[in-house]
Scaffold this active site. Sequence first.
Site, short mmCIF file in Angstrom:
data_model
loop_
_atom_site.label_atom_id
_atom_site.label_comp_id
_atom_site.label_asym_id
_atom_site.label_seq_id
_atom_site.Cartn_x
_atom_site.Cartn_y
_atom_site.Cartn_z
N ARG A 1 0.82 -1.23 0.00
CA ARG A 1 0.00 0.00 0.00
C ARG A 1 0.85 1.27 0.00
O ARG A 1 0.40 2.34 0.42
CB ARG A 1 -0.99 0.02 1.17
N LYS B 1 2.39 11.37 -11.07
CA LYS B 1 1.51 10.53 -11.89
C LYS B 1 2.26 9.25 -12.25
O LYS B 1 3.41 9.32 -12.71
CB LYS B 1 1.15 11.25 -13.18
N GLU C 1 8.26 18.80 -24.86
CA GLU C 1 7.69 19.12 -23.53
C GLU C 1 8.24 20.45 -23.02
O GLU C 1 7.54 21.18 -22.32
CB GLU C 1 7.99 18.00 -22.52
N LYS D 1 6.31 23.08 -13.66
CA LYS D 1 5.49 21.91 -13.32
C LYS D 1 5.19 21.91 -11.82
O LYS D 1 4.07 21.61 -11.40
CB LYS D 1 6.18 20.61 -13.75
N GLU E 1 -5.14 16.84 -10.44
CA GLU E 1 -5.68 17.22 -11.74
C GLU E 1 -7.19 17.48 -11.71
O GLU E 1 -7.94 17.07 -12.60
CB GLU E 1 -5.36 16.14 -12.80
N ARG F 1 -4.11 21.56 -13.26
CA ARG F 1 -3.07 20.63 -13.75
C ARG F 1 -3.33 20.20 -15.19
O ARG F 1 -2.40 19.79 -15.90
CB ARG F 1 -2.95 19.42 -12.82
N ASN G 1 -1.50 19.28 -20.01
CA ASN G 1 -1.86 18.39 -21.11
C ASN G 1 -1.98 19.13 -22.44
O ASN G 1 -2.52 18.60 -23.41
CB ASN G 1 -3.20 17.68 -20.81
N HIS H 1 -1.71 17.35 -25.70
CA HIS H 1 -1.71 15.92 -25.40
C HIS H 1 -2.95 15.18 -25.90
O HIS H 1 -2.87 13.98 -26.14
CB HIS H 1 -1.55 15.67 -23.89
N HIS I 1 -1.50 12.31 -27.75
CA HIS I 1 -1.62 10.90 -27.35
C HIS I 1 -2.22 10.08 -28.48
O HIS I 1 -1.80 8.94 -28.74
CB HIS I 1 -2.53 10.77 -26.12
N HIS J 1 6.94 10.54 -27.84
CA HIS J 1 5.93 11.32 -27.11
C HIS J 1 6.08 12.82 -27.39
O HIS J 1 5.09 13.51 -27.69
CB HIS J 1 6.07 11.05 -25.60
N1 GLY Z 1 2.43 15.00 -17.66
C1 GLY Z 1 1.33 15.75 -17.19
C2 GLY Z 1 1.20 15.73 -15.73
O1 GLY Z 1 2.08 15.26 -15.01
O2 GLY Z 1 0.18 16.19 -15.24
#
Ligand code: GLY
Length: 364
Positions: free
Chosen positions: A125, A147, A189, A231, A241, A245, A249, A252, A256, A268
């Site tokens: 956990r 993430k 990025e 970031k 998010e 946040r 994206n 993206h 994606h 990417h």
């Molecule tokens: N890569 C986008 C984020 O970490 O929210």
Amino acid sequence: MSQVRVIDVRTPSRRYQVHVGERLIGELGRLTRAVCPKAAKAQVISDSNVAPLYANEVVSVLADAGLICTVQIFEAGEASKNIHTLSSLLEGLASDGLTRDDIVVALGGGVVGDIAGLAAAMYLRGCAVVQLPTSLLAMVDSSVGGKCAVDLRAGKNLAGAFWQPSLVVADLSLLDSLSHELFADSCGEIIKYGVIADAALFLELEADPITAKDVGKERLVRIVARSIEIKRSVVEADEREGGLRQILNFGHTLGHAIEVASDFRLGHGSSISAGMCIIARASARMGWCSEITARRIEDVVCAHGLPTDTDIDAETLLSFATHDKKRRADHLNVVVPREIGRVELRNITIEGLREIIDLGCESR
Ligand code: GLY
């Protein structure tokens, strides 16, 4: 030693530091010990490309810091980022007898960071994970912010968690083994950070694009640290998010889709670069930003040798983009540029996304 930048990240769930500089592996034992004083064991998780280059050195510095160290290696590539690899990593953590006081060390690019982060989030956990990114993309994005995920058949990153690392060490010396193509790919990025939050960074990239061959390490330390600071600010304000946040994206939703539709042959950073340009051109045509803003985004992407468009057909793009996990019901949020350094979220329908593709893709 050359300049080292230390960035403090304070999220509701965890506070940690990101160290950015050169030749930092030697510091890894001391830094890890400082954040995990009770740990007896560490397990390094890496892939078949990265492990032969750096795993021995990492094991040796962790052992010097008094940690009993084991290594698990999986086949490099996005195809490994699945529930089967995750299951095997979890079994390996258990069979090596790691406890909740012990540490997972993610040594590699985005795939390693994501899957090792998720293994750490789930094992008992939750145990500590130290991120040791070896690609520029992972340094400026995926190693920071918590993430972590694996892909499902239905799409990329569809099973995951928010699990902040206990420490991130971005050692730019490790980029020396990165191919020029992968280095350029990562710049997508960095350009994104300029568009969403930092007009000065964008201006610098316009005036002097970053290339693997010419970039000085001092400059790279500064640019990587600036990207992480941006970031950091976003993640501190919205760790899970819920809103802000989502600006990370930018590019993206379609990026994606392009990445998956190309079966990950397009990287990417390249995929999201095309995604950023498509949405920028469509935004200019919708009146959400000026033609000049869209043109500047396209030009800077082009100057970094990255794609500004895709020839994947609209139906395929739409189908992959609407499997994106960020979609709520028949609407989805997209990030659109307003001007360089400022973006906004727009909630649009699937038909609205089709219009963006039609307006933004020039190759149809
Ligand atoms: N890569 C986008 C984020 O970490 O929210």
